[in-house]
Motif scaffolding. Structure first.
Motif, short mmCIF file in Angstrom:
data_model
loop_
_atom_site.label_atom_id
_atom_site.label_comp_id
_atom_site.label_asym_id
_atom_site.label_seq_id
_atom_site.Cartn_x
_atom_site.Cartn_y
_atom_site.Cartn_z
N GLU A 32 6.67 -14.03 -10.18
CA GLU A 32 8.07 -14.38 -9.92
C GLU A 32 8.86 -14.63 -11.21
O GLU A 32 10.09 -14.71 -11.16
CB GLU A 32 8.13 -15.63 -9.04
N ASN A 33 8.18 -14.75 -12.33
CA ASN A 33 8.85 -15.10 -13.58
C ASN A 33 8.73 -14.02 -14.65
O ASN A 33 8.76 -14.32 -15.85
CB ASN A 33 8.31 -16.42 -14.10
N TRP A 66 3.52 -17.60 -9.49
CA TRP A 66 4.44 -18.02 -10.55
C TRP A 66 4.58 -16.91 -11.59
O TRP A 66 5.69 -16.60 -12.04
CB TRP A 66 3.92 -19.30 -11.20
#
Length: 371
Positions: free
Chosen positions: A190-191, A187
């Motif tokens: 990916e962010n 996460w």
């Protein structure tokens, strides 16, 4: 060596860093532990390929100094043979895991860290300094240590997943800890985490499954030199010891393994506590309250000598002392009461509610009554 001269990242064996005394080659022992053969092999490698000095880092890693670019490939080959370094450079760079050095066989810390290592290929690309903390003993001991993705003991007795920079975490069902760590790392990557660098600077709201109000249990007290449940612990002044001294320590017939800690302390499994040359056995020794980088000439960024000066003034400082060769303050492990910072060959002083700039060495010693 210009190809290695990169800053803002953590070196490893496959990606060494240039210092004033040669390449720094970092070794990340699994579970922070070297058995006797690995420890002796590391000492031999430091003497054969480096300048014989070994650093103990704040990530509980070992670092060989003074390695030349010519012998570096042979050193890495030797470290792979000792099973101290992954043969795959990608696996090695991902294996940035700090574990509680007080783990016991088959406990939660060992179980989780072992599974994470086995599944290391599932991790995404992460920033160079991003890492994991597994602090799953009866009481947390690593709350003050940096680490982006954390498994910690809660006051309730269970385990929580916590992101660095958040004061609380979320309960983790037993057996799912590694699943959650990998999910949080993905996460983060990916962010926008690759651009931000560290979870503590990441302002994005965590996903629902990673949010919780469960706080870690209160931290254990400071760890000091002395007997331990597994052997004995000694302080390592400035986090540096000679390979010869380390080899003598592990050559004790009773000693079976070394454990690294992030507190500039070494635990020797099976050893009996006694004075050891180059190491600190007095829990009140002022050197245990000192952070000092290698300084000049060992670091090309430093303009002043650091460690001998720190030895001279440490007894005169009642709190924590930090002596840095430059303004980067690389060696800091926390807030210092007194800081000396090198600048253009002189020292800037701050602390005790006052500040003085551009002091010569003799002026520093006089300031502390150590001249």
């Amino acid at each position: 060596m210009s190809g290695f001269a990169i800053r803002g990242w953590c070196p490893d064996a496959w990606h060494p860093m240039v210092a004033g005394d040669g390449l720094l080659v970092r070794v990340r022992p699994r579970l922070g532990r070297l058995d006797r053969d690995q420890a002796l092999g590391l000492c031999d490698a430091a003497l054969t390929f480096g300048n014989g000095l070994i650093d103990l880092t704040s990530r509980a890693n070992f670092q060989l100094r003074g390695v030349s670019e010519v012998v570096w490939p042979a050193l890495v080959e030797r470290l792979v043979e000792l099973e101290l370094v992954e043969a795959d450079p990608v696996r090695e760079i991902k294996r940035n895991i700090l574990v509680s050095p007080l783990w016991q066989d088959a406990d939660d810390t060992v179980r989780i860290a072992t599974e994470l290592i086995a599944r290391i290929a599932e991790l995404p690309e992460l920033p160079g300094k991003a890492g994991f903390v597994i602090d799953a003993g009866p009481v947390p001991v690593l709350l003050g240590e940096a680490g982006d993705f954390r498994i910690e003991r809660a006051a309730s007795g269970g385990l929580i997943l916590r992101a660095q920079g958040r004061t609380s975490g979320v309960d983790v069902p037993p057996g799912t800890e590694v699943d959650r760590l990998i999910a949080m790392a993905r996460w983060f990557a990916e962010n926008g985490g690759l651009d931000v660098g560290r979870m503590s600077r990441f302002a994005a709201e965590l996903p629902d499954w990673a949010q919780g109000s469960v706080k870690p249990a209160p931290a254990a007290g400071a760890f000091r030199p002395g007997p331990t449940p597994t052997g004995a612990a000694w302080g390592v002044p400035f986090g540096q010891v000679s390979a010869l001294a380390l080899a003598r320590l592990i050559s004790d017939p009773a000693a079976t393994a070394l454990r690294a800690t992030p507190w500039r302390l070494l635990i020797v499994e099976g050893a009996t506590f006694a004075p050891v040359e180059e190491l600190v056995d007095d829990p009140q020794d002022p050197l245990l309250r000192v952070d000092a980088c290698p300084g000049a000439p060992s670091c090309p960024q430093a303009s002043v000598e650091t460690r001998e000066l720190a030895r001279g003034i440490a007894p005169q400082v009642t709190g924590r002392l930090h002596v840095s060769g430059c303004a980067k303050l690389c060696a800091a492990t926390g807030r210092a009461d007194v800081t000396l910072t090198g600048r253009e060959g002189r020292y800037d002083f701050s602390g005790e509610g006052r500040e003085r700039l551009a002091l010569g060495r003799d002026e520093v010693l006089a300031l502390f009554g150590a001249g």
